[in-house]
Enzyme design. Sequence first.
Site, PDB file in Angstrom:
ATOM      1  N   THR A 121     -12.599  -8.552   6.840  1.00 46.40           N
ATOM      2  CA  THR A 121     -13.096  -7.317   7.227  1.00 46.40           C
ATOM      3  C   THR A 121     -14.633  -7.431   7.462  1.00 46.40           C
ATOM      4  O   THR A 121     -15.249  -7.611   6.237  1.00 46.40           O
ATOM      5  CB  THR A 121     -12.684  -6.319   6.112  1.00 46.40           C
ATOM      6  OG1 THR A 121     -11.016  -6.228   6.071  1.00 46.40           O
ATOM      7  CG2 THR A 121     -12.873  -4.678   6.582  1.00 46.40           C
ATOM      8  N   ASN A 212      -8.575   1.860   6.858  1.00 47.79           N
ATOM      9  CA  ASN A 212      -8.648   1.907   5.208  1.00 47.79           C
ATOM     10  C   ASN A 212      -9.367   3.339   5.240  1.00 47.79           C
ATOM     11  O   ASN A 212      -9.200   3.932   4.294  1.00 47.79           O
ATOM     12  CB  ASN A 212      -9.365   0.834   5.032  1.00 47.79           C
ATOM     13  CG  ASN A 212      -8.769  -0.340   4.641  1.00 47.79           C
ATOM     14  OD1 ASN A 212      -7.331  -0.321   4.504  1.00 47.79           O
ATOM     15  ND2 ASN A 212      -9.132  -1.459   3.938  1.00 47.79           N
ATOM     16  N   GLY A 257      -4.446  11.736  -8.494  1.00 52.03           N
ATOM     17  CA  GLY A 257      -4.714  11.116  -9.589  1.00 52.03           C
ATOM     18  C   GLY A 257      -6.040  10.338  -9.792  1.00 52.03           C
ATOM     19  O   GLY A 257      -6.820  11.332  -9.419  1.00 52.03           O
ATOM     20  N   CYS A 264     -10.746  -3.236  -1.608  1.00 58.48           N
ATOM     21  CA  CYS A 264     -10.788  -3.035  -0.038  1.00 58.48           C
ATOM     22  C   CYS A 264     -11.300  -1.739   0.086  1.00 58.48           C
ATOM     23  O   CYS A 264     -12.511  -1.437   0.686  1.00 58.48           O
ATOM     24  CB  CYS A 264      -9.384  -3.414   0.494  1.00 58.48           C
ATOM     25  SG  CYS A 264      -8.777  -4.814   0.195  1.00 58.48           S
TER      26      CYS A 264
HETATM   27  C1  UGA Z   1      -5.627  -1.471   1.424  1.00 58.47           C
HETATM   28  C2  UGA Z   1      -4.644  -1.007   2.472  1.00 58.47           C
HETATM   29  O1  UGA Z   1      -3.729   0.020   2.222  1.00 58.47           O
HETATM   30  C3  UGA Z   1      -3.999  -2.152   3.301  1.00 58.47           C
HETATM   31  O2  UGA Z   1      -3.329  -1.731   4.472  1.00 58.47           O
HETATM   32  C4  UGA Z   1      -5.357  -3.053   3.702  1.00 58.47           C
HETATM   33  O3  UGA Z   1      -4.918  -4.228   4.397  1.00 58.47           O
HETATM   34  C5  UGA Z   1      -6.018  -3.510   2.224  1.00 58.47           C
HETATM   35  O4  UGA Z   1      -6.513  -2.265   1.735  1.00 58.47           O
HETATM   36  C6  UGA Z   1      -7.196  -4.308   2.867  1.00 58.47           C
HETATM   37  O5  UGA Z   1      -8.306  -3.865   3.311  1.00 58.47           O
HETATM   38  O6  UGA Z   1      -7.073  -5.687   2.587  1.00 58.47           O
HETATM   39  P1  UGA Z   1      -4.792  -2.267  -1.045  1.00 58.47           P
HETATM   40  O7  UGA Z   1      -5.987  -2.280  -1.559  1.00 58.47           O
HETATM   41  O8  UGA Z   1      -3.781  -3.557  -1.526  1.00 58.47           O
HETATM   42  O9  UGA Z   1      -4.526  -1.979   0.342  1.00 58.47           O
HETATM   43  O10 UGA Z   1      -4.278  -1.087  -1.737  1.00 58.47           O
HETATM   44  P2  UGA Z   1      -3.541   0.282  -1.708  1.00 58.47           P
HETATM   45  O11 UGA Z   1      -2.253   0.388  -1.680  1.00 58.47           O
HETATM   46  O12 UGA Z   1      -4.126   0.941  -0.172  1.00 58.47           O
HETATM   47  O13 UGA Z   1      -3.890   1.368  -2.805  1.00 58.47           O
HETATM   48  C7  UGA Z   1      -5.424   1.446  -2.847  1.00 58.47           C
HETATM   49  C8  UGA Z   1      -5.954   2.301  -3.926  1.00 58.47           C
HETATM   50  O14 UGA Z   1      -5.481   3.554  -3.566  1.00 58.47           O
HETATM   51  C9  UGA Z   1      -5.216   1.869  -5.469  1.00 58.47           C
HETATM   52  O15 UGA Z   1      -6.103   2.113  -6.349  1.00 58.47           O
HETATM   53  C10 UGA Z   1      -4.072   2.908  -5.358  1.00 58.47           C
HETATM   54  O16 UGA Z   1      -3.713   3.512  -6.723  1.00 58.47           O
HETATM   55  C11 UGA Z   1      -4.757   4.124  -4.673  1.00 58.47           C
HETATM   56  N1  UGA Z   1      -3.601   5.294  -4.043  1.00 58.47           N
HETATM   57  C12 UGA Z   1      -2.774   4.905  -3.379  1.00 58.47           C
HETATM   58  C13 UGA Z   1      -3.783   6.708  -4.802  1.00 58.47           C
HETATM   59  O17 UGA Z   1      -4.518   7.031  -5.541  1.00 58.47           O
HETATM   60  N2  UGA Z   1      -3.069   7.506  -4.089  1.00 58.47           N
HETATM   61  C14 UGA Z   1      -2.021   7.118  -3.169  1.00 58.47           C
HETATM   62  O18 UGA Z   1      -1.353   8.093  -2.978  1.00 58.47           O
HETATM   63  C15 UGA Z   1      -1.923   5.777  -2.741  1.00 58.47           C
END
Ligand code: UGA
Length: 436
Positions: A121, A212, A257, A264
């Site tokens: 990225t 993102n 939360g 990321c």
């Molecule tokens: C994120 C993006 O979702 C991916 O599409 C992207 O490829 C990736 O970054 C990257 O740039 O490489 P990731 O960091 O694995 O993926 O995690 P997420 O599933 O997006 O969660 C990120 C954070 O948001 C976590 O701490 C999660 O607990 C939090 N979250 C997620 C919330 O607090 N509420 C939600 O409703 C969803």
Amino acid sequence: MRISVIGCGYLGAVHAAAMAELGHEVVGIDVDAAKIAMLSAGRPPFFEPGLPEILASSVASGRLRFTTDISAVADADVHFVAVGTPQSADGDAADLRFVDAAFRSLADHVKAGDLIVGKSTVPVGTAARLAEELAVAAPGVTLVWNPEFLREGFAVQDTIGPDRLVYGVPDGDAGERAARILDHVYANAVASGTPVIVADYATAELVKVSANAFLATKISFINAMAEIAEVTGADVTKLADAIGHDARIGRRFLNAGVGFGGGCLPKDIRAFSARARELGKGEAIAFLDEIDKINLRRRSRVVELVEQQLGGDIVGKRVAMLGLAFKPHSDDVRDSPALEVAIRLVEAGADVVATDPQAIESSRLRAPQLKFEHSLESALRGAEIVVLLTEWPEFVSLDPDEAGDLVASKRVVDGRNSLDPARWRAAGWQYTGLGR
Ligand code: UGA
């Protein structure tokens, strides 16, 4: 196809193994000899569901190998760059040191006709700059920017079956040829109808950071509603359910939360803001600074709630911290809200005992001052308050009666709004969620 992958972290190791699983000949390269030794033995250096299986089978088949020797790229025709772009030590911008180093060392070993495919990225404008440099250092090599959208915890399935493919290519024949080569690399996904968006470099770079930024905005939006819910007595979880039924809004990524963390979302929104300011358009995405602040405020709110629940005196109080990883199904604690809250509670004098199914070792490296327990039971025993900050299935399915027998006081702060308040209250617990 013959493929090299430069950088074998969360992104590169999964990409290398997934490409081999798809039948390509792959060499993974990293400067970290310990990591390469583990990967060569077919063992992932981090926790990622599904990775051990495809890594072991691809290494055993001989289609996948790992080395620290960059000259091994000479055996490949398509070179993926998957190195990290962390936040700079002195500001919000992305640190491009690893990307620049990867391109410099690649340039010495690639041949005319090869394709270099950026997956890291990067700030918009980076690919154009690297392409100019490559035209001098490695004439006849084409650069493509092909951002990655994998989620940790689902990285293998997201790499093998992505929901879209984005190719940022140069104009003209070189770009068309590059897109055809990438269609071969991703032949399975393309054949199964995965949308392919072919664009210019800037668009491809922006697709990644804007995706993102959007996800971060969605999370901070609902967390902002949680702040309002907290002063009005409303329930943000019901609010999210209700607005989520509108298909234009959607329920996913509306879980209020303790907020987002990881390697990321936090650094990507900061780097995007920094880049926009450089471009003289800081005001266009100034709201991302607010998104970041809302997110960080949730961490402070959890610390405040723990203090409140303990009657304002947390010194020496035993806190059972359930979760350390930035999200479940990962051992990643980079910018993890859970780990930060744990550290802040220790600094405030609490006796924190933390547990996590996968992230204890990665946390120990960053926060040796914390106490860790591998067993959930041991972490709960004698606690005066339980704080749930990573919604692992084993925490979410905890039986409030059984947990109640272990703790000293039945108080719980549910930092992911993932427990059933009625059930916990019925079992005699003082339950506090975020925004409900
Ligand atoms: C994120 C993006 O979702 C991916 O599409 C992207 O490829 C990736 O970054 C990257 O740039 O490489 P990731 O960091 O694995 O993926 O995690 P997420 O599933 O997006 O969660 C990120 C954070 O948001 C976590 O701490 C999660 O607990 C939090 N979250 C997620 C919330 O607090 N509420 C939600 O409703 C969803």
